[in-house]
Design a protein around this motif. Structure first.
Motif, PDB file in Angstrom:
ATOM      1  N   ARG A  54     102.614  57.030  80.739  1.00  0.00           N
ATOM      2  CA  ARG A  54     101.765  56.330  81.713  1.00  0.00           C
ATOM      3  C   ARG A  54     100.718  55.452  81.045  1.00  0.00           C
ATOM      4  N   ASN A  55     100.269  55.847  79.857  1.00  0.00           N
ATOM      5  CA  ASN A  55      99.257  55.058  79.148  1.00  0.00           C
ATOM      6  C   ASN A  55      99.836  54.308  77.947  1.00  0.00           C
ATOM      7  N   ARG A 100      90.195  65.290  78.883  1.00  0.00           N
ATOM      8  CA  ARG A 100      90.710  64.870  80.190  1.00  0.00           C
ATOM      9  C   ARG A 100      91.450  66.014  80.890  1.00  0.00           C
ATOM     10  N   ARG A 103      92.544  64.760  87.511  1.00  0.00           N
ATOM     11  CA  ARG A 103      92.874  64.039  86.277  1.00  0.00           C
ATOM     12  C   ARG A 103      92.204  62.669  86.278  1.00  0.00           C
ATOM     13  N   TYR A 157      92.644  54.725  76.101  1.00  0.00           N
ATOM     14  CA  TYR A 157      92.060  56.061  75.945  1.00  0.00           C
ATOM     15  C   TYR A 157      90.544  55.992  75.765  1.00  0.00           C
ATOM     16  N   ARG A 190     108.530  63.353  73.477  1.00  0.00           N
ATOM     17  CA  ARG A 190     108.463  63.812  74.871  1.00  0.00           C
ATOM     18  C   ARG A 190     109.309  65.082  75.047  1.00  0.00           C
ATOM     19  N   GLN A 249      93.869  62.546  70.790  1.00  0.00           N
ATOM     20  CA  GLN A 249      94.149  63.921  71.206  1.00  0.00           C
ATOM     21  C   GLN A 249      92.898  64.606  71.742  1.00  0.00           C
ATOM     22  N   ASN A 303      92.374  63.395  75.127  1.00  0.00           N
ATOM     23  CA  ASN A 303      93.377  64.021  75.991  1.00  0.00           C
ATOM     24  C   ASN A 303      92.981  65.464  76.344  1.00  0.00           C
TER      25      ASN A 303
HETATM   26  C1  FPP Z   1      98.368  54.595  64.997  1.00  0.00           C
HETATM   27  C2  FPP Z   1      98.654  55.146  66.330  1.00  0.00           C
HETATM   28  C3  FPP Z   1      99.676  54.494  67.165  1.00  0.00           C
HETATM   29  C4  FPP Z   1      97.972  56.235  66.728  1.00  0.00           C
HETATM   30  C5  FPP Z   1      98.172  56.893  68.010  1.00  0.00           C
HETATM   31  C6  FPP Z   1      99.058  58.113  67.917  1.00  0.00           C
HETATM   32  C7  FPP Z   1      99.379  58.660  69.276  1.00  0.00           C
HETATM   33  C8  FPP Z   1     100.056  57.768  70.268  1.00  0.00           C
HETATM   34  C9  FPP Z   1      99.093  59.942  69.536  1.00  0.00           C
HETATM   35  C10 FPP Z   1      99.426  60.579  70.844  1.00  0.00           C
HETATM   36  C11 FPP Z   1      98.537  61.753  71.119  1.00  0.00           C
HETATM   37  C12 FPP Z   1      98.434  62.062  72.585  1.00  0.00           C
HETATM   38  C13 FPP Z   1      97.110  61.994  73.202  1.00  0.00           C
HETATM   39  C14 FPP Z   1      99.534  62.409  73.293  1.00  0.00           C
HETATM   40  C15 FPP Z   1      99.512  62.721  74.757  1.00  0.00           C
HETATM   41  O1  FPP Z   1     100.650  62.159  75.339  1.00  0.00           O
HETATM   42  P1  FPP Z   1     100.866  62.215  76.919  1.00  0.00           P
HETATM   43  O2  FPP Z   1     102.220  61.705  77.223  1.00  0.00           O
HETATM   44  O3  FPP Z   1     100.516  63.574  77.406  1.00  0.00           O
HETATM   45  O4  FPP Z   1      99.771  61.180  77.406  1.00  0.00           O
HETATM   46  P2  FPP Z   1      99.317  60.845  78.903  1.00  0.00           P
HETATM   47  O5  FPP Z   1      99.175  62.169  79.609  1.00  0.00           O
HETATM   48  O6  FPP Z   1      98.003  60.110  78.731  1.00  0.00           O
HETATM   49  O7  FPP Z   1     100.364  59.973  79.505  1.00  0.00           O
END
Ligand code: FPP
Length: 316
Positions: free
Chosen positions: A31-32, A187, A283, A265, A56, A181, A184
């Motif tokens: 989503r983000n 949140r 959320r 984020y 995922r 993270q 996250n």
């Molecule tokens: C250099 C670089 C690209 C750094 C970033 C690394 C990165 C993308 C880390 C992901 C960590 C994270 C918060 C995952 C949550 O995913 P989720 O699918 O639960 O997230 P959502 O709930 O916000 O959709």
């Protein structure tokens, strides 16, 4: 040294279909992060989608309703699949599109696939129900589940040839993952508590009288919940500032992708800072138009130029 691969191998029909599957997963579930991934040129976008779809899958095993032993066994199956990818044993006609796409991406880009083992290790920590006494303990977990994703992504992005400080790129990518993270975790504090999980360090919770946990829309009685949130927000901001040093080391579109992911984020973090109790009510999210605006801003290079200027003035 990190190379930028200019011309990935040509893509056959089965590999194209496998990437198509991963891009659909990314479009529907990220989503983000999908806003940033969309800004990449084709080969990098496909490789990032393969990484996303694999991650995922690992995450969904951890978050699912199965019991712990079955989850651990499934995670080990996923690790075995990763070993086959690494050994070049996954054929283009394999029935698992995520494995096919990941195997292709790993040939096209120098992706440090060990990062996916770290991700599996981190999700196993979740399955065991580990909690964290201190920020250092939580950092170890965050390095596995998010720092590793940053380092894996960097394998796809590459660094600009001759970029000053390019050897520090993996460290910055890791730190940006930690920033994401921690945001996250803030949140999702209520949702995680409902699932029986606490990520925030026990010593921080105790300091702000929040050890009773978060099981409703109100903070624990007598706690300084806003104080706790503001404390963690400051920590996340410091991680963002350090991780943003990655931006000037990347080519324009990779920089745009990272700026969009991190920018979305960071705005979540702003919202959480303005209204800490919002994370207990539901959320916190951004409207689609705001995410699109952040992505366009990333493409315009505004964030990268800002970071370069700060670094030039030694303000970073
Ligand atoms: C250099 C670089 C690209 C750094 C970033 C690394 C990165 C993308 C880390 C992901 C960590 C994270 C918060 C995952 C949550 O995913 P989720 O699918 O639960 O997230 P959502 O709930 O916000 O959709």
């Amino acid at each position: 040294m990190i190379r930028t691969v200019e011309s990935p191998p040509p893509v056959s029909a089965p590999v194209l279909a496998a990437y198509g599957y991963c891009e659909t997963v990314t479009g529907q579930q990220a989503r983000n992060f999908a806003y940033g991934i969309r800004l990449l040129p084709t080969a990098k976008r496909r490789a990032m989608s393969a990484l996303y779809a694999f991650s995922r899958r690992v995450d969904d095993i951890g978050d699912g309703a199965l019991d712990g032993e079955i989850k651990s066994a499934r995670l080990e199956d996923t690790r075995a699949l990763l070993t086959r990818v690494r050994a070049g044993e996954v054929e283009e006609d394999d029935t698992d599109p995520v494995a096919v796409a990941l195997a292709h991406a790993a040939k096209a880009f120098p992706i440090p696939l060990g990062g996916l083992d770290e991700l599996i290790d981190g999700v196993l920590m979740d399955v065991r129900g580990e909690t964290y006494e201190t920020w250092d303990d939580l950092k170890t977990y965050c390095r596995c589940v998010a720092g590793a994703i940053g380092r894996l992504s960097l394998g796809v992005f590459g660094t600009e040839p001759g970029a000053r400080g390019g050897d520090r790129a993996p460290e910055y990518a890791d730190t940006l993952g930690l920033a994401l993270q921690l945001t996250n975790i803030l949140r999702d504090v209520r949702e995680d508590a409902a699932g029986g999980r606490t990520y925030l360090p026990a010593d921080d919770l105790a300091k702000f009288g929040c050890s009773a946990g978060f099981d409703g829309p109100q903070p624990p009685e007598g706690s300084d919940f806003a104080g706790l949130v503001h404390f963690e927000v400051r920590r996340a901001r410091a991680l963002f500032a350090e991780g943003y040093r990655l931006l000037p080391l990347l080519d324009r579109r990779s920089g745009a992708c990272v700026a969009a992911m991190a920018g979305i984020y960071r705005r979540l973090l702003d919202r959480i800072e303005r209204d800490p109790e919002a994370v207990l009510r539901g959320r916190v999210s951004l409207p689609g138009r705001e995410k699109a605006y952040v992505a366009v801003r990333g493409l315009s290079g505004l964030d990268t130029r800002h970071v370069s200027r700060l670094a030039g003035r030694r303000q970073l």
